[in-house]
Every structure is written in C-alpha cells, then in structure tokens.
Design an enzyme around this catalytic site. Structure first.
Site, mmCIF file in Angstrom:
data_model
loop_
_atom_site.group_PDB
_atom_site.id
_atom_site.type_symbol
_atom_site.label_atom_id
_atom_site.label_comp_id
_atom_site.label_asym_id
_atom_site.label_seq_id
_atom_site.Cartn_x
_atom_site.Cartn_y
_atom_site.Cartn_z
ATOM 1 C CB THR A 1 66.303 51.236 16.410
ATOM 2 O OG1 THR A 1 66.881 52.475 16.030
ATOM 3 C CG2 THR A 1 66.253 50.326 15.225
ATOM 4 C CE LYS B 1 62.067 52.880 20.177
ATOM 5 N NZ LYS B 1 63.249 53.521 20.753
ATOM 6 C CG ASP C 1 66.743 53.434 21.981
ATOM 7 O OD1 ASP C 1 66.282 53.357 20.831
ATOM 8 O OD2 ASP C 1 67.326 54.440 22.424
ATOM 9 N NE ARG D 1 62.974 54.456 7.781
ATOM 10 C CZ ARG D 1 63.829 55.480 7.816
ATOM 11 N NH1 ARG D 1 63.789 56.339 8.799
ATOM 12 N NH2 ARG D 1 64.706 55.617 6.852
ATOM 13 C CG ASN E 1 63.106 57.651 21.413
ATOM 14 O OD1 ASN E 1 63.793 57.694 22.431
ATOM 15 N ND2 ASN E 1 63.573 57.252 20.255
ATOM 16 C CG ASP E 2 64.138 54.656 24.304
ATOM 17 O OD1 ASP E 2 63.710 54.175 23.250
ATOM 18 O OD2 ASP E 2 65.259 55.158 24.423
#
Lengths: 351, 1176
Positions: free
Chosen positions: B753, B861, B464, B855, B884-885
C-alpha cells in the site's frame, strides 16, 4: 477462436468493450446451467460397488468364454499345405522357375476327415505371408471402373497396371485384380464320387449387386508381359465373377483365407477326400505358403480359441480382483469421507 | 514497468487516495515521464525498481519538462482555423476512424495470413502439403485438407462477423454530426470530415469527435467540465481550461489566427505539450487545455476548440489495444510434454522407416514379380520402375508418410479444444452470480482468455489496500478542531431530520449524501461566529468547504420541491470533507473559477477565490486564497500531516499542535485517513506581493509548474493550525473472511500500500491479516547500511521463530511460536530492491506468514512481485484498483483489477476484473480449482486419446510390410479427432466438477490440490502413457488374434478397430466423469452414436473399398464379443489402479467428495482442528 478479444472500445458511440457499463448493468440471469448447478448424478464407487463390478464382469465373461471355446471346439477344420508338395523339391529358384513354366501343374492331394463335418463345408485357400494389405497393392484398384461401364477409363489409381502397352484400358485394372489367385481344386470322395462345389454365393451379396457392374466385362485383362494370376472370361460380367469379387475384398492381414466354394454334403469321420488341384499361383517368390482349408462354421466363425481363452482369462482375473479387493477392504477398511485421511489433518502444520 | 528513470515518488494516498485522478495524475505523468508510454503500454520492459537517483532525476525532469521546447522537427504545426495550410505540408490523418481490420477485398489474404500465425495451423499446413506430393499421398486430397479448412473456415466466419460489427460501429461513429466553423459560420459536418486545424463547437453532452485544444467556453473564466468515462472509466467531472488569451474571442466574428505547435501523436492520455502563438503572444498549453476524443462535455453550455489530432491519431484511438496476453503455467508445462510426444512420434516414424528399409532390402530381388509389389510398370513401351526409387529414398518417403499418418500424435486439436474450453469456463465465471457486485452492478470480467487454469495454483496474493481491501468510499468520521477532539457519539438521521438542507427559491436543496454527525459539534457549529469555540468551528468547516476542487451539481429528484446537490470531484476524500461540511451547515452551492458560494447556516455567502495552488505530490498539500466579504484575505491550506506540520507556525498554540498530533496518531491507529488544515490571514502587502508573483507565474510561458510551486511554497508558511479531519475508508464487505479463507488455502497474502504504516497496520488488523498472536518484524530504514542491518536482524529473529517452529512440528502443538509478520516501508525497499539485499528480503519474506509493505511506489509494487516471481516457481496474483497498481498487475502471473471507485486503468491492464475483493475466494477456490482440474485432466486425456489411436495405426503398420496402410478408413482417421471424440472432452472440461462449490468454500485447504499439481504432473503423464500403451495393445491385438487366419477383409477389421477405439476412449472418459449431467450423457453417448452413424455412412458409399463392411461384420457374433472384450480388458488396469489409490491413498479431493456425498463433515474434533489451522 484464439484471436485476441476485440480491442477495447475507442468508439464511445457504441462501446464494444465487454465491460462497458451498459452491458454490465444487468445481473447475470440465474439458471441452474449458468451457475453450474445442473442436476447431476455423482456416482462414487464404494467398496461394494467395486466388488460388484468385478463380479459382474466375471459372471458375464466366463460363460461367454466357455461358449466361445465350445463353439470353436465344435468346428472341424482340415488344413492342408500343398505349395511345397506340389512343386518339385529343390531350391526356391527352382520352384519359381517351375511355377513360371508352362509345365502341367496338376497335383493330387488326399485329405482325411477327422470328425463328422456337417454341411455346409467351406472350402478356403489360405495364403501366408502375402501382403494383400500392402499400401502399393491396396491402392491399385479402381472401384469406379468396376462398378460402372462409363467409368471404364477411371484408371488413375490403378498404376502400374492401368493400361496395356499400347495404351488401351484394362478392365478390371490394378494390381489387385491382376494378381488374382488361380489355383483350382476339385474334390472327390474315396468312392470316386465327385463332391460338387458350389461357387455361387461365396461373395457378399452387396458386392455383387452394387459394387461390381452387371454391364462391366473384362477387357485386355492379363494381356501384359507379366502374368499376375488368373484370367477372366470376357463374356461374363464382373458381378458374376465371384472369385474376382472375393479376391478384390483385400484381406486385412498377411495371413488370410479366402472362400473358394462350399461343399453342401455332410462328410463322415474317416472319409478320405481326393483333391485334384492346379497349382498355378506363384507364392514361391516370397516364401509364401498355400494351404487348402475345409472347415465347418459355428456361430462364432471358424476355429479360433483365442476369444474363449481371452474371455476366460479376463473373467478369472476379475474374480481374483474381486477377492483381493474384498480382502483389502476387510483388512484395511477406510470410512468413506474420513477426515483423518486429509492431508492437512495427517501432517499438521507441515507442508 | 515504465521506461527510463522510474522515480519512487510516493503518490500520497493519505491526502489524495491513490492517484485516482487529476491531482495524482500529475504524479502519474511525472512517473510516466516518457511521453510515448501510455498507461496500457506497460509491456515487458526492463524494470529498475526504485533507485535513489530516481528522486533527483524526477525532480529535475518534472521541472525541465515544462521548460522543454518542442523541437520543430518533432512538432506538429496546426494553423488554427486553417485546415488547408495545416495539412499542406503534412497530410495529417483525417477524422474518420477504422477499427475494422478487413475490407471485402483484403479479407481473405489478410485473415489467412493472421490465422497462420499460429503454430498449430502451420503444422496442419505442412502435413497437408506433404500429403499432396504424389510420392507421399497417404490420404486423399479431400481428407487431408478437411481438418485444416474446417478450422480455418470457422475462424474466418467468426472474424468476419466481428469485423462486420466493427464496420457498423465505425460507420455510426464516422457519420455523427458535429458543428464546424466554415467561412465564419458553424455548420453541421460529418464527424469523419473534420480536419486538423478546424474549429469545432460542442454543446453540452456532446461527445468530443477529436482531440481538441480549447479556445473558449460558455464559462467566462474558460472552464469546461468533461466526463472521461469512455476514456478511462472515471465517472467524475474533470475541469479543462481555455486559455485566457483566447477565451474572449468569438469564433464567428474575430478571425482567430494562430499557430499551435504540439507534440507528435502519442498514447499518453494524461500528457499533452504544446505552445500556441496567438496575436503575437506565446502561450504554453498543457494537459488541462485539451479535451480528448470520446470525452463528454458536461455542465458547460458550449465550448469551442481547435482540432489537433484526428481519427487514428487521437489519443483514444492510439490507446485502443487488446487485452494483455499471458501464457498459462499449465500450458507451458504441457509444451514440455508435447516435445516428449514429438520425440515419440519421431521414434515411431524411425522404427517404421527402418523396418521398411530392412523389408525392402530382404525382398529387393523379388520386388519385380511379387504380386503385391510389382516394381515395374508395363503399360508404357519402355518398362520403368513404378513409384520406386531405391531403398534409400523409400526409407525417406516412408518416414515422411509415417509422419503424415501419425500426425495426430501431436495433439494439435488440443490447442483448439483448450481455447474453446477456456471460453466456456470464462462464460461460467462471468455468469456466476456469486461474483456479481450489486453495488457497482458489475459482473466478473475475463479479459485474458488463456490463463483460467492458473487461478487454481495461486500461491501468493499481492493486494493493494485502498479500494481493494477497503471500499474507497470515504466517510468523514472525526474532527479535531483547535486541539479539541470531536469523536463523540454519532446521530443517525431518523424521521424528518434527514440532515442539513437549505431553501433556495422555495425549493429544498440537500446534499446527495447524508453524513453522520457528532451531536455536540453540530450544536456548537450552530452557535455561529460569536463564541470562541464557534469561531474555531466556523473556520474549520469553512476551510473544508472552500479548500478543494469540488464542483457542486444540482440534480433533480422525483419531487419538484426537492433537489439534491451532488459534489463532483476528483478526490473521494475531498468529496467526503465537503459533504461533512454541508452536514454541519456549511453547504457549498456554487463554484466558478472566480468565486464560490457557501450557504452557512442558512445564510448565503460569497467568497472570491483569488487564487488556488493545486495539489502536487511534492508539497502534498493544496491551498486556496479566499477574499472575504469584509475585504480580508486568507490562505487556507489542507494537506498530509507530515507536510503540514513543517509549515505550521510552531511559535504559538504549541499545545494545540501537540493535542492535534495526539489526535492524529489515535485516528490513524484505528485506520483512519487524516488531513490537517491550516489557515493564515494575509496582510495587504503580502497579498499584493503574492498576487503579482502568482500572476507572473501563471502566465509564464516556460516553467510555469515550477514557478507556481515556488509561489505556493513561499505563501504556505507560518500557518495557524485549524484542525484535523479523520476520514474512514471502510473495509469492503467480507474482507476478513476472504483473507481467512485464503490463508487456510495456504495462499500467502501480502498487502502493498501507499498508505502510511499506522494506517496500513490498523487496516491489516481489522482485515484479520495481522492477528494479535503474530510477532511483527518492522523494517524502516533510511540507508543501505541500516536496511542491511535490519534485514539481517530480522532474518535472525524470524529464523529463531522458525527453528522453534520446526522443533514443535513433530511434537505437541501446545506451545508453537507465533507466526511472523514482516512490515517494511517503501524507503527501505529503495535500498533493497535491485540490490544484493533482495535475496535476504526474499528469505525473510518467505519465513513470514504475512508481509505488509507501506508507502510503496507503484514500481516498487511491481518490484516486490518480481522478487517472488524470479525466485520461486509459485504462481503470483496481484489485485488492485488504481493506476498505481497497473505495473504490479502486469508483473504478476495473474492480474486482477477491481472495477470499483477508482478509474479503470487497473481493469484495463488486468487479466480478470471484478467488483469486490471477497470475490477472490470463489474465483480462486472454486473456479480456479475447477478450471485447473478440468484443464489438467483434459490435456492428459487428449494426449491419451490421440496416442492410443496413433498406436493402433502403428501396430497395424507392422503387419502391412511397414507400408503405412491404414485399415481404418482415411475419413475415420480424419474425423477421429474432429468429430468422434472431440465434443465430450470439451463438454466435460467445461462442465465437470470434481467437488461442489460448497465443499470448496467450506474447506479452503482443498485448494492445495493445485499447489501440489495434483491434476497434471509428470507421474500422471507417464502413467497415462503406460495406460495408453496397454489400451492400444488390447484394441489392436484382440481383433488381430480373433481374426487371424480368417477371411476378414481390411475395411471390416478397420471398422472394428475404429469402433473399438472410439468406444474405448469415450468410455474411458465416462469412467472419469465425476458429475453426470444430461449434457455429459448427451455428449459421450452422442459421440458414440455419431461415430456409428459416420461409420455406416462411409460404408454405404459403393465406390469406397469398404462398401457394406460394417453390416457384414456386425452380423457375426465375434464382432460383438470382440468389441465388449476390448472395452473391459483395456479398462481393467486403469480401474484397478484407480480403485487402489482411491482406497489406500485417497486424495483430499476424493475424501471431500465422499463426505459431500454421504454428508459427513470434514472437521476433526474442534480442538484438534484449531491447532492445525493456527499453525499456518
């Protein structure tokens, strides 16, 4: 050990989560141990070391090998197989019938002493193909019973030779004792002088003192339908029955010797010895051989060249290896830590 | 990894850094739309990585969600202040919690049940049970049960201790007091007695005992601030609201009667849906109305709420779960070899049983009178066969017995050793002070204990950006105000002039964090409202200070005359902006839900906050409606540039807009995060119209979120541009060096990212991920066709690079073509992931040295990680810090959480957690390498160690009429793998180091040993097996020939074999030890001594057949000569092969070790080495 770590803390009062801030706040204490920096020796075997190791092995092994060979050579051994000669010739079943019969089984043998034999001369009997290490056999004994009069009824492990038909306990029980060797030998020189055989002290002292009870006497022994071997004198305690004690030390391998006695006079080369034996023990049913062995002893034991040869072989091999490595190091030297051998230097860019 | 639709909603990290909290949590909630799924429950569900419909679905869904009525059947009905009625029909869980697993009574059965879930124990158990059958009793009872019971006991003691600690903490937790409304008076009550429906009062700094819907608070507007650090680790304050309808009620006086209808308990800590009927009114409740168990009330004197979920049904409890469990690659490979070993085992057993059958058949007629067999039992009147059931059955029994005797061929103890070793390795990783983060005071954490060795084989690192590569500490850098760029020289604060401060009641109040200021701007800002420039600057900073959700908190300092103002908020960007405004003299002093107080250049001003439209990920902006003292009303909007330029009035100030756009471009190209501020004065009619619709919307029962959004969109139009801010998110310390090291170690680093492309690229440059000699392939597509086309083009062009690369490889290194960097954005990935284009993307990506995805949504991811995982054998590692990871971290083989600024969700989902990105280098290059090497060696050694013993037993069986007698005593057989040889392998596998940390860090290329699987592969396995065979032959046959035709007895020869094999395996290990510490010496020589002692102890027990054997044996020279000869003869081949390989084909490790020892450098001549590395 492999349980998942304790669950994430959901109890705010006392966080168990190992990552909770309270416990994190301390920096790990520095010690050489936790940083894996304990003082250490990091030996690297340089060519010199490798060659030295091989040479060292050679230097140690060759003399030991030679000494063993000499020791083995000095041992004088007379081996005489008698089972075939002391039974009527014929088929195996004839022999079995003979050995099971009540006929006189006395047998005379003559041995010639090849070399001077220094006393003590050990008299062994050797059985071939007799599995004293058979699982069924080795288990069939009761060491408790042998040791202690009060444990006389500890015969669970002795099956199938635990009790007589009417249920009384056999002492010593088990197949091992039941099958005790019962050939006997007596020796005389050609001048008809009896060679005394010492039967005292042929067993381990530790066995006599602690393993076989002084108050344990044979009982109901060898009274069954099938006679396995020797009878025992019921008036002598087990600790004094040295033949039994020797026999009960079950042999490791299917070809084995057991000490019968010791002759405590020197024998001269060329002497002939007359042996009068009772050929009682049945080895015919399984094609086993019986041999009588007279042997002197060296510091290494009996006559056996194996150790000497093996040591010489290993010692010699290491010498050869030392030479080969010397050549390798001379022909194709490599500087220790030479970066050109690194994989990323050898094949630039390629992976 | 989240169920259902998975909309690729972009959480806009530019405006509000990647979804750390509140605002972006809304997104998380939308993405996470299935209410049953909490953030930890992201298991292995089928993933669809971003599909086009997702957008539409989520749109519909997020609206429909607030419309959705809770079905009565699914609902939980809570009668406020009527616990009896509430619990009448359904027995809701009480508030006592129980994290302990066992009670005194259930401990034994349950613990045993749990332990026997492990295959190893089942194997032990089956063998032990087999051994109890009288036909098969190989070992005595004691000896057969000992190993299993030993392991079970140790584990049970450990479990019992852990459970006792849990009991204790449960008790503390359950007996805390809280104040509960009973008969119209608040009384102290034990926490465990709280029931659903009761009204509870908390005071400041109380820990909330259960999930509670807020009714009223000390704040007149019903705001309560809570800290959720126990729940998600975020330390900043969050706001929760009591409903307007209830906040005026006083619990003691007004009898509160109401009915709350809420969803069934679930583990989503960011979602709550309920309705409340009170006084005939129908209100809807959301996540902002509930405070959860474990939170702490802060900055609020008191709050009153009604318990809705208690005890084990609280969200905190539902979320308590263990660390994720993954299985290491090495272990998976090892299992393959274990199967091979099982085949060997079966082979050995077959051989023995067949031979036994043949032997029995040959002697069948003689068995009866054979002295050592004697088939018949004469002790009974009826003569029967004893323990003999025909040749056929004997073969079967022999087979089963041989399985019992040879059981340790399958190195079950290896699994236990591996666990111990991993614990040891984890201990050292945690204690490594090179991986201790000073700033956050956090140690390295091992959350997963079974993948340590995977760290040594990582091929891909997915990282990230925000918070992982960067610090996520926002610092206000530049401002563009009405088209004027203030990016001049910065002042540092020296001496007395330590930034801006104000005087309050004779005290000095200062912002907690000082910000570097632009001198010119500072001067201008002091000129006040009068000049044109001054007015513009006034507007800009007022907007920054007002348009946010920051709460100022005054903190005492050591000196009584000085106080610090700490700005608490959910977004670090907002904090940075408010601190910046304070530095320029616009200091936010107080915020309530109704007004704010800002000290402007020493003059305190109060503004009414008439309304606020919070951030959402669709609008990507927020706005606040301020009432000024002069009666005018302004709306101030702040947001991401692309969303702001759409709503800015382009009819005026076109040049300012143009200039601002230019500035934004230049800011973002140096890696700054930008925000645009706009403002508009509202006329009275417009304001009134807004106010009425705002009120309707905010009191709406259904669809409030959607309605409010519509109101906001209507209001946020035709704005006048005020300016733009640029915030720097600094790179973490050591990131460029770390990336360089990883690259040298031949690990591919991909950055995924949510940031926009320019920012991502500039960060990539500054972190040395991208270098100027790389050629970039950029893919930005908006349709499937264009994605396909650009992929194909890119493949062709990168292929070209590659071809030329290949040609050069053999020749000179002078004109190599540059490495390729692929830059791809999330909207292109939408069309590529989960379609047939994936394959092309994979090919393209594997041609590229660097891949940069901008984005991308959280699920994308994970999709990218899956793309690599599915197609290669390479190990992947994902590292990130935010919610978000999470999906990426769980998808990768190894997931690493950064425990830094953002919440702890990434950490909770991760296998390892650490404070800084740069720790990845020691983690992989040093610890990973060591762990891999140690574990690989240990596995092979354990195979060898057990197999050599089994083979020695096997050879002996051939000389016992195939009857599975063991010359080695049963106790030695059992103790062999428990005591005689186990400790050194564990100690060596924890402590041995093939290379020093310095060498590994200096030459990252050494990491390649793991990629090439140098420590564990099938060649090594077969070599080990061959070596095992040779060594077992030497151990067995040397004594056999030496004592052939002698009067040696079984136990004596057994002792010789025992000692020979134990000495041998320990010396074998000693030969492979690289680093001899006192611990290695102690364990290896200690084991040998312990074995001797054990053998002696066994031999002084008079009732064992081997009584005194060892003493009789060792009094003869041949014993010692055999023992020595065996060791040397057995080890010579291994030694020779080792030395030949070491000399002629030295591994990198070997050379580095030599260089380490003799102090020479591994560098080639400067030029040469540079070529080589630049090629990578």
């Amino acid at each position: 050990m492999s349980n998942p770590p304790p669950p994430m803390s959901s109890t705010p009062a006392e966080p168990q989560d190992p990552s909770s801030p309270r416990r994190n706040s301390k920096r790990p204490k520095y010690s050489r141990f936790t940083q894996q920096e304990l003082p250490a020796c990091k030996p690297i075997l340089t060519p010199r070391w490798v060659i030295s190791v091989f040479l060292l092995v050679t230097i140690v092994f060759v003399p030991i090998g030679l000494a063993s060979l000499f020791a083995s050579r000095d041992v004088v051994e007379i081996v005489n197989r008698y089972d075939d000669q002391c039974a009527p010739s014929g088929s195996r079943s004839d022999k079995v019938r003979f050995i099971q019969s009540a006929a006189d089984k006395t047998c005379n043998r003559t041995l010639t002493v090849p070399k001077h034999m220094k006393q003590p001369i050990y008299v062994y009997y050797q059985l071939d193909n007799f599995y004293q290490n058979h699982r069924r056999y080795v288990k069939s004994r009761s060491d408790q019973q042998l040791r202690n009069k009060n444990d006389e009824n500890e015969t669970n492990t002795c099956k199938p030779e635990d009790t007589t038909e009417n249920g009384t306990t056999i002492v010593p029980c088990g197949l091992v004792a039941w099958s005790m060797f019962n050939d006997t030998f007596s020796f005389s020189t050609n001048k008809n002088v009896q060679l005394p055989i010492t039967k005292k002290g042929i067993s381990w002292k530790s066995d006599r003192d602690h393993k076989f009870g002084k108050d344990v006497f044979p009982k109901n022994f060898q009274n069954g339908k099938l006679i396995g071997g020797a009878h025992l004198n019921e008036s002598i305690p087990l600790s004094a029955q040295e033949d039994l004690i020797v026999w009960m030390r079950t042999a490791a391998l299917p070809t084995f010797r057991k000490l019968y006695g010791k002759i405590e006079v020197d024998l001269q080369a060329g002497d002939t010895i007359n042996v009068i034996m009772q050929n009682n023990y049945n080895t015919y049913s399984f094609n086993g051989k019986k041999k009588l062995v007279l042997s002197t002893a060296s510091w290494l034991g009996g006559k056996n060249n194996f150790i000497g040869i093996a040591y010489l072989a290993v010692g010699g091999l290491c010498f050869v290896l030392a030479m080969i490595f010397t050549i390798i190091y001379l022909v194709k030297p490599r500087r220790l830590g030479d970066p050109t051998y690194l994989s990323w230097n050898r094949s630039p860019g390629g992976h | 990894m989240i169920t259902t639709t998975n909309p690729p909603l972009l959480i806009h990290p530019l405006a509000f850094p990647s979804s750390n909290s509140g605002m972006s949590l809304d997104d998380a909630q939308i993405v996470n739309d299935s209410p049953q799924v909490g953030f930890v429950d992201l298991g292995s569900k089928r993933v669809s990585h971003g599909s086009r419909q997702g957008d539409v679905d989520s749109e519909r869904f997020s609206i429909s969600m607030s419309h959705r009525e809770i079905d009565d059947g699914d609902a939980r009905l809570v009668y406020v202040n009527d616990a009896l009625k509430t619990n009448e029909r359904f027995e809701f869980a009480g508030n006592s919690i129980r994290t302990a697993k066992y009670s005194v009574l259930t401990f034994l059965p349950r613990n045993l049940f749990e332990q026997f879930h492990r295959v190893a124990y089942i194997y032990f158990l089956i063998i032990a049970i087999l051994n109890q059958l009288p036909q098969l009793a190989v070992f005595g009872r004691g000896a057969s049960i000992l190993p299993l019971s030993f392991v079970l006991l140790v584990t049970a003691v450990k479990d019992a201790y852990e459970d006792w600690r849990r009991h204790r903490s449960d008790r503390i937790e359950n007996n805390r007091m809280s104040s509960v409304l009973v008969n119209d008076r608040f009384q102290q009550k034990k926490c465990k007695d709280i029931q659903v429906g009761e009204i509870i009062k908390f005071s400041a700094d109380d820990i909330i005992p259960c999930d509670t819907v807020l009714l009223s608070t000390s704040d007149p507007t019903g705001v309560a601030y809570i800290q959720t650090i126990n729940l998600d680790g975020e330390s900043n304050l969050k706001t929760r609201y009591a409903k307007q309808e209830t906040l005026s009620k006083v619990a003691e006086k007004d009898r509160i009667d109401g009915l709350i209808k809420c969803e069934k308990p679930n583990r989503n800590i960011y979602g709550f849906m309920a309705t409340m009927e009170i006084d005939g009114k129908h209100l809807s409740l959301g996540p902002s109305n509930i405070v959860l168990r474990g939170c702490v009330l802060k900055n609020t004197n008191w709050a009153v709420g009604v318990a809705v979920y208690c005890g084990r049904e609280t969200k905190a409890m539902l979320n308590s779960s263990g660390a994720p469990s993954k299985r290491s690659r090495l272990e998976t490979r090892m299992n393959r070899e274990i199967i091979l070993l099982s085949v060997f085992l079966v082979g050995l057993c077959m051989a023995v049983s067949v031979c036994a059958g043949v032997w029995l058949k040959q002697h069948e007629d003689d068995l009866e009178i054979l002295q050592f067999y004697r088939k018949k039992d004469y002790s009974e009147p009826v003569v029967e066969n004893y323990n003999y059931s025909g040749v056929g059955m004997e073969i079967v029994f022999t087979f089963l017995m041989s399985v019992i005797v040879f059981q340790i061929m399958i190195p079950i103890s290896l699994y236990i050793s591996m666990e111990l070793v991993r614990v040891g390795q984890a201990y050292f990783m945690i204690r490594d002070d090179k991986m201790y983060d000073e700033t956050s005071k956090s140690r390295f954490q091992c959350r997963a204990l079974n993948i340590n060795e995977d760290l040594g084989q990582i091929k891909y690192v997915f990282s990230d950006k925000t918070g992982t590569l960067t610090e996520n500490k926002m610092e206000f850098k530049y401002a563009s105000i009405f088209g004027v760029d203030y990016s001049g020289e910065k002042t540092n604060f020296e001496g007395e002039q330590r930034g801006y401060y104000i005087q309050v009641n004779g005290q000095v109040w200062r912002p907690k964090m000082a910000v570097e200021v632009d001198k010119e701007l500072l001067q201008l800002s002091k000129t006040g409202n009068n000049t044109k420039a001054g007015k513009q600057i006034y507007d800009f900073f007022l907007a920054l200070a007002a348009c946010n959700t920051i709460v100022p908190i005054v903190v005492d300092t050591s000196s009584p005359a000085e106080k610090l103002v700490d700005y608490q908020g959910e977004s670090p960007d907002e904090q940075a902006l408010v601190y910046a405004a304070a530095a320029y003299g616009f200091m936010l002093m107080e915020r309530t839900s109704g007004h704010i107080v800002i000290d402007i250049q020493g003059e305190r001003q109060r503004f009414n906050v008439l309304g606020m439209h919070e951030f959402d990920s669709d609008r990507k902006r927020m706005s606040v409606i301020l009432g000024f003292a002069d009666g005018s009303v302004k709306v101030i909007v702040k947001g991401a540039d692309n969303s702001m330029f759409n709503i800015i009035d382009k009819s005026v100030n076109l040049d300012i807009i143009k200039a601002t756009e230019d500035h934004l471009l230049s800011y973002s190209s140096i890696g700054l995060r930008t925000l645009v501020v706009g403002m508009r004065e509202l006329g009275v009619p417009e304001f009134e119209q807004w106010q009425s619709s705002y009120e309707t919307a905010s009191t709406a029962v259904m669809g409030r979120v959607g309605l409010l959004r519509k109101v906001a969109i209507n209001l946020e139009t035709n704005l006048e541009i005020v300016g733009a801010s640029a915030i720097e998110d600094r790179l973490q310390k050591g990131v460029p060096e770390a990336i360089e090291s990883l690259r040298k170690a031949n690990i591919k680093v991909w950055v995924l990212t949510g940031d926009k492309q320019e920012t991502a690229i500039s960060i990539a440059y500054s972190s040395k991920l991208l270098t100027s000699n790389m050629s970039q392939v950029v893919i930005n597509s908006n349709s499937k066709i264009s994605s396909k086309k650009s992929l194909e083009d890119a493949l062709v062009s990168s292929g070209n690079f590659l071809v030329s690369d290949d040609q050069d490889a053999g020749g000179s290194d002078c004109n190599t073509s540059p490495p390729v960097a692929l830059i791809i954005d999330g909207s292109s990935l939408v069309y590529i992931l989960d379609t047939e284009l994936e394959e092309q993307l994979f090919q393209l990506a594997s041609n590229c040295a660097v891949v940069l995805c901008c984005r991308v949504a959280p699920l994308q991811k994970a999709g990218i990680v899956a793309l690599i995982k599915k197609r290669t054998d390479a190990m992947t590692l994902a590292i990130g810090d935010g919610a978000n990871d999470v999906s990426m971290i769980q998808m990768a083989d190894v997931g690493i959480g950064i425990s830094g600024q953002e919440g702890r969700q990434a950490v909770m989902a991760s296998d390892f957690a650490m404070g800084q990105f740069r720790f990845l280098v020691p983690l992989l290059l040093v610890h990973g390498h060591w762990n891999y090497q140690r574990m690989g060696y240990m596995i092979l050694y354990n195979f060898y160690r057990n197999a050599v013993f089994v083979l020695v037993l096997f050879w002996y069986v051939l000389f016992t009429g195939f009857t599975l007698t063991t010359a080695i005593t049963e106790w030695s057989s059992v103790l062999y793998s428990i005591l005689y040889t186990s400790v050194p392998t564990i100690v060596i596998a924890v402590l041995d180091k093939d290379l020093s940390r310095r060498s590994l860090m200096t030459y990252p290329q050494l990491y390649g040993a793991g990629h090439r699987q140098e420590s564990y592969n099938s060649t090594l396995f077969w070599l080990t097996i061959a070596d095992t065979l040779w060594q077992s032959i030497v151990v067995f046959y040397v004594p056999l020939f030496a004592y052939w035709k002698s009067d040696i007895d079984g136990p004596s020869l057994g002792d010789l074999w025992t000692l020979a094999v134990v000495f041998l395996v320990n010396i074998h290990l000693a030969m492979d030890v690289i680093r001899w510490t006192w611990l290695s010496h102690a364990s290896i020589w200690g084991s040998i001594i312990a074995t001797c002692i054990c053998v002696i102890i066994i031999d002084v027990i008079p009732v064992l057949p081997g009584y005194w054997a060892i003493f009789e044996l060792s009094s003869k020279g041949s014993f010692w000569i055999c023992l020595l000869g065996i060791q040397i003869a057995a080890l010579v081949p291994r030694f020779v092969i080792k030395m030949v390989i070491q000399h002629c084909k030295p591994s990198d490790i070997q050379i580095a070790r030599e260089a380490d020892k003799f102090g020479n450098s591994l560098e080639l001549t400067g030029q040469e080495i540079e070529m080589n590395t630049s090629r990578r």
